[in-house]
Enzyme design. Structure first.
Site, PDB file in Angstrom:
ATOM      1  CG  ASP A 121      -0.389   0.088   2.310  1.00 38.76           C
ATOM      2  OD1 ASP A 121       1.041  -0.686   2.749  1.00 38.76           O
ATOM      3  OD2 ASP A 121      -0.793   0.922   3.515  1.00 38.76           O
ATOM      4  CG  HIS A 139      -0.891  -7.430  -1.514  1.00 36.42           C
ATOM      5  ND1 HIS A 139      -2.232  -7.434  -2.515  1.00 36.42           N
ATOM      6  CD2 HIS A 139      -1.018  -6.809  -0.989  1.00 36.42           C
ATOM      7  CE1 HIS A 139      -3.331  -6.468  -1.895  1.00 36.42           C
ATOM      8  NE2 HIS A 139      -2.441  -6.067  -1.615  1.00 36.42           N
ATOM      9  CG  ASP A 193       4.309 -16.431  -6.348  1.00 32.32           C
ATOM     10  OD1 ASP A 193       3.876 -14.536  -6.318  1.00 32.32           O
ATOM     11  OD2 ASP A 193       4.976 -16.594  -6.856  1.00 32.32           O
ATOM     12  CD  GLU A 248       0.715  -6.021   2.243  1.00 31.80           C
ATOM     13  OE1 GLU A 248      -0.368  -6.045   2.731  1.00 31.80           O
ATOM     14  OE2 GLU A 248       1.021  -4.634   1.702  1.00 31.80           O
TER      15      GLU A 248
HETATM   16  O1  G3I Z   1      -1.099  -9.602  19.040  1.00 33.91           O
HETATM   17  C1  G3I Z   1      -1.856 -10.913  18.838  1.00 33.91           C
HETATM   18  C2  G3I Z   1      -0.637 -12.123  19.807  1.00 33.91           C
HETATM   19  O2  G3I Z   1      -1.082 -11.513  20.996  1.00 33.91           O
HETATM   20  C3  G3I Z   1      -1.621 -13.361  19.221  1.00 33.91           C
HETATM   21  O3  G3I Z   1      -0.507 -14.113  20.407  1.00 33.91           O
HETATM   22  C4  G3I Z   1      -0.680 -13.340  17.244  1.00 33.91           C
HETATM   23  C5  G3I Z   1      -1.732 -14.614  17.577  1.00 33.91           C
HETATM   24  O4  G3I Z   1      -1.681 -14.757  15.579  1.00 33.91           O
HETATM   25  O5  G3I Z   1      -2.105 -13.271  17.461  1.00 33.91           O
HETATM   26  C6  G3I Z   1      -0.897 -11.490  16.972  1.00 33.91           C
HETATM   27  O6  G3I Z   1      -2.135 -10.311  16.317  1.00 33.91           O
HETATM   28  C7  G3I Z   1      -1.155  -9.682  14.828  1.00 33.91           C
HETATM   29  C8  G3I Z   1      -0.535  -8.589  14.758  1.00 33.91           C
HETATM   30  O7  G3I Z   1      -0.223  -8.757  13.591  1.00 33.91           O
HETATM   31  C9  G3I Z   1       1.287  -8.842  15.402  1.00 33.91           C
HETATM   32  O8  G3I Z   1       1.887 -10.167  14.761  1.00 33.91           O
HETATM   33  C10 G3I Z   1      -2.790 -10.550  14.466  1.00 33.91           C
HETATM   34  O9  G3I Z   1      -3.005 -11.327  14.473  1.00 33.91           O
HETATM   35  C11 G3I Z   1      -2.090 -10.566  12.885  1.00 33.91           C
HETATM   36  O10 G3I Z   1      -3.359  -9.813  11.676  1.00 33.91           O
HETATM   37  C12 G3I Z   1      -2.106  -8.553  12.733  1.00 33.91           C
HETATM   38  O11 G3I Z   1      -1.359  -8.685  11.760  1.00 33.91           O
HETATM   39  C13 G3I Z   1      -0.649  -7.298  10.997  1.00 33.91           C
HETATM   40  C14 G3I Z   1      -1.840  -7.325   9.435  1.00 33.91           C
HETATM   41  O12 G3I Z   1      -1.228  -6.013   9.065  1.00 33.91           O
HETATM   42  C15 G3I Z   1      -3.362  -6.769  10.294  1.00 33.91           C
HETATM   43  O13 G3I Z   1      -3.479  -6.079  11.071  1.00 33.91           O
HETATM   44  C16 G3I Z   1       0.551  -7.782  10.484  1.00 33.91           C
HETATM   45  O14 G3I Z   1       1.619  -7.835  11.463  1.00 33.91           O
HETATM   46  C17 G3I Z   1       1.376  -5.897   9.889  1.00 33.91           C
HETATM   47  O15 G3I Z   1       2.096  -6.552   9.053  1.00 33.91           O
HETATM   48  C18 G3I Z   1       0.017  -5.659   8.917  1.00 33.91           C
HETATM   49  O16 G3I Z   1       0.579  -4.244   8.478  1.00 33.91           O
HETATM   50  C19 G3I Z   1       0.359  -4.275   7.134  1.00 33.91           C
HETATM   51  C20 G3I Z   1      -0.674  -2.878   7.248  1.00 33.91           C
HETATM   52  O17 G3I Z   1      -1.900  -3.138   7.888  1.00 33.91           O
HETATM   53  C21 G3I Z   1      -0.444  -1.538   5.848  1.00 33.91           C
HETATM   54  N1  G3I Z   1       0.508  -1.414   5.136  1.00 33.91           N
HETATM   55  C22 G3I Z   1       0.579  -3.470   4.993  1.00 33.91           C
HETATM   56  C23 G3I Z   1       0.958  -4.243   6.243  1.00 33.91           C
HETATM   57  C24 G3I Z   1       1.684  -5.623   5.615  1.00 33.91           C
HETATM   58  O18 G3I Z   1       0.459  -6.413   5.206  1.00 33.91           O
HETATM   59  O1  9MR Z   2      -3.507  -3.530  -0.192  1.00 34.55           O
HETATM   60  C1  9MR Z   2      -3.761  -3.705   1.383  1.00 34.55           C
HETATM   61  C2  9MR Z   2      -2.569  -4.323   2.221  1.00 34.55           C
HETATM   62  O2  9MR Z   2      -1.730  -3.479   1.993  1.00 34.55           O
HETATM   63  C3  9MR Z   2      -2.817  -4.364   3.702  1.00 34.55           C
HETATM   64  O3  9MR Z   2      -2.125  -4.961   3.966  1.00 34.55           O
HETATM   65  C4  9MR Z   2      -4.217  -4.719   3.393  1.00 34.55           C
HETATM   66  C5  9MR Z   2      -4.416  -5.217   5.275  1.00 34.55           C
HETATM   67  O4  9MR Z   2      -5.439  -3.602   5.508  1.00 34.55           O
HETATM   68  O5  9MR Z   2      -5.586  -4.475   2.859  1.00 34.55           O
HETATM   69  C6  9MR Z   2      -4.401  -4.589   1.393  1.00 34.55           C
HETATM   70  O6  9MR Z   2      -5.961  -4.035   1.105  1.00 34.55           O
HETATM   71  C7  9MR Z   2      -7.018  -4.476   0.717  1.00 34.55           C
HETATM   72  C8  9MR Z   2      -8.624  -4.022   1.777  1.00 34.55           C
HETATM   73  O7  9MR Z   2      -8.161  -4.092   2.644  1.00 34.55           O
HETATM   74  C9  9MR Z   2      -9.359  -4.638   1.681  1.00 34.55           C
HETATM   75  N1  9MR Z   2     -10.197  -4.164   0.362  1.00 34.55           N
HETATM   76  C10 9MR Z   2      -8.844  -4.921  -1.144  1.00 34.55           C
HETATM   77  C11 9MR Z   2      -7.504  -4.276  -0.875  1.00 34.55           C
HETATM   78  C12 9MR Z   2      -6.875  -4.555  -1.573  1.00 34.55           C
HETATM   79  O8  9MR Z   2      -6.123  -5.876  -1.081  1.00 34.55           O
END
Ligand code: G3I
Ligand code: 9MR
Ligand code: ZN
Length: 542
Positions: free
Chosen positions: A154, A469, A515, A524
């Site tokens: 993103d 992604h 993939d 991603e």
């Molecule tokens: O904190 C809990 C922990 O207590 C638990 O034991 C564990 C078990 O699954 O989960 C932990 O939470 C997770 C959290 O990351 C911390 O690691 C969530 O399940 C998991 O869904 C969460 O994922 C994050 C994701 O965003 C959704 O919020 C990823 O770490 C994080 O890298 C990712 O970040 C995104 C940004 O929002 C937007 N840009 C892209 C980026 C990469 O995908």
């Molecule tokens: O592209 C977005 C990615 O960078 C984030 O990690 C993810 C979770 O926040 O969201 C992706 O965007 C999606 C959105 O959340 C829902 N509609 C589809 C978007 C693209 O796949």
């Protein structure tokens, strides 16, 4: 059925173990001339709980001559081709850092530096506060918030992930400067500053804009919702300044203190500004308690929510204690308090930065933390030994238990390698070797020694993933993605539609990956998944 290797290769003197999913006799074949240089039998079966299978080890450590090789089993199965050589990770290390250049926001990427992956200047419009956007304020105040790296696939820019990514890179430079002198062919190349520091400066200068006059730091700068799959210059949604959070502020304080140290010899004015900004953030922290962050209703850009800011405060106190000798007492007082809180001391990711505190405490040449150091040392080695034990029981020689395959599991893989590297640097003799080998096993996994036989770095390995992604990858019309990107990797609970439809329920965690360009929960890319891989390769490839 398969034989899995590090598809990039092996340094001559290191242990080399391929993983087979079936018992076999094997030959190591030198690709030039198709000569067999070693033969033998695979080990007995080992359980690989994360992959839900039994595996067999093929030890070919005895092969040390530089060249291209593959492993051939008696039944005709073969591995991908890999190299043995003194410089097998040199190009990888460079590409992992250069990848960050492709994330630059607010400027044009020209062919001179970006090759075929050009884009026009993006996200150059002034920003406004979220609250003014929500209230549709008639004449909102505007701010120049341009610059920095796109966080991931993103276009958002988030303070804590930025701080963590830059910290991995600056620490890597502090530890292994001789390994990080290469030019990256970026606009600043040749200006007398190592390019890794030039690249980080692009991000750090943007970060300075994220500090409010109060000293607190804005949590993120994103559009209200994620952009469509377009090139960055075609995303015209307004970029909004979201509120301050205490995590963002503490991470900012820590990384700016670190930066003021690292840049002092190269960019003294910036180093001074960074320290000043760090201290201002610290003062804000001293006057404010936990301030969390959640997206307002309807907004879906990255949240990076975190229920605990103590690890961030811990890291800030440790970094400032090491860097700002004028106010040692107040930092030490806080460091002592946070040390006694029931929080981890060994994580290196955006949610939990406590390991970065441990790192800076243990490697501070002036030992500013005094008697606290010994407890950090003990905690570090306890964790290193725990990780070695997991590796031993994992079949794949990987320090990951089934439950560790979270979203961005490859970050956990790389971060655990950092911890093992630190344990190695703090040990001698056989112990140092043991931790080093364990750290290297994490890299082998990342580059192909895994249950999917895939290299999780674009452009590196015969079977490297190709469909990150990443919005530009989708929108640029170019077949291959930019090289040097680390995929988030297998996620035991995949939650995007592409992954859900490709991965059968009950699939073993190490295999929960697809993939596919739409799979944001398994495929991603992010700046803070590349950065620990830089630390790792900088250590192994001097
Ligand atoms: O904190 C809990 C922990 O207590 C638990 O034991 C564990 C078990 O699954 O989960 C932990 O939470 C997770 C959290 O990351 C911390 O690691 C969530 O399940 C998991 O869904 C969460 O994922 C994050 C994701 O965003 C959704 O919020 C990823 O770490 C994080 O890298 C990712 O970040 C995104 C940004 O929002 C937007 N840009 C892209 C980026 C990469 O995908
Ligand atoms: O592209 C977005 C990615 O960078 C984030 O990690 C993810 C979770 O926040 O969201 C992706 O965007 C999606 C959105 O959340 C829902 N509609 C589809 C978007 C693209 O796949
Ligand atoms: Zn941009």
């Amino acid at each position: 059925m398969g034989i899995y290797v590090n598809q990039v290769g092996y340094l001559p003197g290191n242990e080399k173990i391929a993983i087979s999913t079936f018992p076999c006799n094997f030959q190591v074949i030198c690709a030039e001339g198709q000569r067999c240089v070693l033969d033998g039998a695979a080990s007995e079966a080992k359980d690989a709980p994360s992959a839900g299978e039994k595996v067999y080890h093929i030890d070919f450590s005895g092969v040390t001559a530089p060249g291209s090789y593959y492993i051939l089993a008696g039944n005709g199965e073969r591995s991908h081709t890999f190299q043995i050589g003194d410089n097998v990770y040199t190009d990888l290390k460079k590409a992992l850092i250069k990848a960050l250049y492709y994330q630059r926001c607010g400027c044009e990427l020209t062919g001179e530096y970006a090759g075929i992956y050009t884009h026009k200047a993006c996200h150059t419009a002034p920003s406004i506060f979220l609250e003014d956007y929500l209230s549709k304020k008639a004449d909102p105040e505007t701010f120049d918030m341009t610059g920095g790296w796109h966080d991931a696939g993103d276009f958002g820019r988030y303070t804590s992930p930025a701080a963590v990514a830059v910290a991995h890179l600056l620490y890597a430079y502090e530890f292994f400067p001789e390994s990080l002198q290469m030019e990256l062919n970026i606009p600043e190349s040749g200006n007398g500053i190592p390019d890794i520091l030039n690249e980080c400066l692009y991000e750090l200068k943007w970060m300075l804009k994220m500090q409010a006059p109060s000293g607190g730091c804005y949590h993120k700068l994103t559009s209200f919702n994620h952009a469509d799959f377009v090139m960055p210059e075609d995303d015209h949604a307004p970029f909004l300044i979201y509120p301050i959070s205490s995590m963002a502020t503490a991470d900012f304080a820590a990384v700016m203190a670190l930066a003021s140290r690292v840049y002092a010899p190269f960019a003294p004015d910036f180093a001074r500004d960074a320290l000043k900004a760090s201290k201002k953030a610290w003062d804000w922290l001293e006057n404010n308690s936990y301030m969390g962050f959640h997206n307002p209703p309807g907004s879906n850009t990255g949240e990076y929510d975190d229920e605990c800011d103590l690890d961030e405060r811990l890291w800030a106190s440790a970094e400032l204690l090491r860097t700002d000798k004028e106010h040692s007492e107040s930092y030490l007082k806080r460091l002592k308090e946070y040390t006694h809180m029931p929080i981890s001391k060994t994580d290196f990711g955006w949610t939990d930065v406590s390991g970065l505190a441990t790192l800076t405490i243990l490697f501070d040449p002036s030992h500013s933390a005094g008697e606290l150091e010994s407890s950090y040392r003990r905690i570090l080695f306890e964790e290193a030994d725990r990780l070695c034990q997991i590796q031993h029981n994992s079949g794949y020689h990987l320090a990951m238990a089934p439950e560790d395959f979270v979203w961005g599991s490859n970050m956990v893989v790389c971060n655990r390698s950092i911890l093992l590297i630190l344990a190695s640097l703090l040990s001698e003799g056989a112990a140092a070797e043991k931790y080093k080998t364990a750290a290297l096993n994490q890299l082998h996994y990342l580059l192909g020694c895994n249950a999917l036989d895939i290299s999780y770095v674009t452009g590196f390995g015969e079977n490297a993933f190709k469909n990150p992604h990443n919005r530009p990858t989708f929108a640029d019309g170019i077949e291959l993605p930019m090289p040097g990107w680390v995929s988030g990797g297998p996620f035991k609970a995949p939650c995007d539609p592409a992954a859900i439809s490709a991965i059968a329920p009950g699939t073993a965690p190490m295999k929960c990956y697809v993939d596919h360009v739409e799979s944001y929960s398994t495929n991603e890319i992010t700046i803070y998944w590349n950065s620990p891989a830089v630390f790792m390769t900088a250590f192994f490839q001097k």
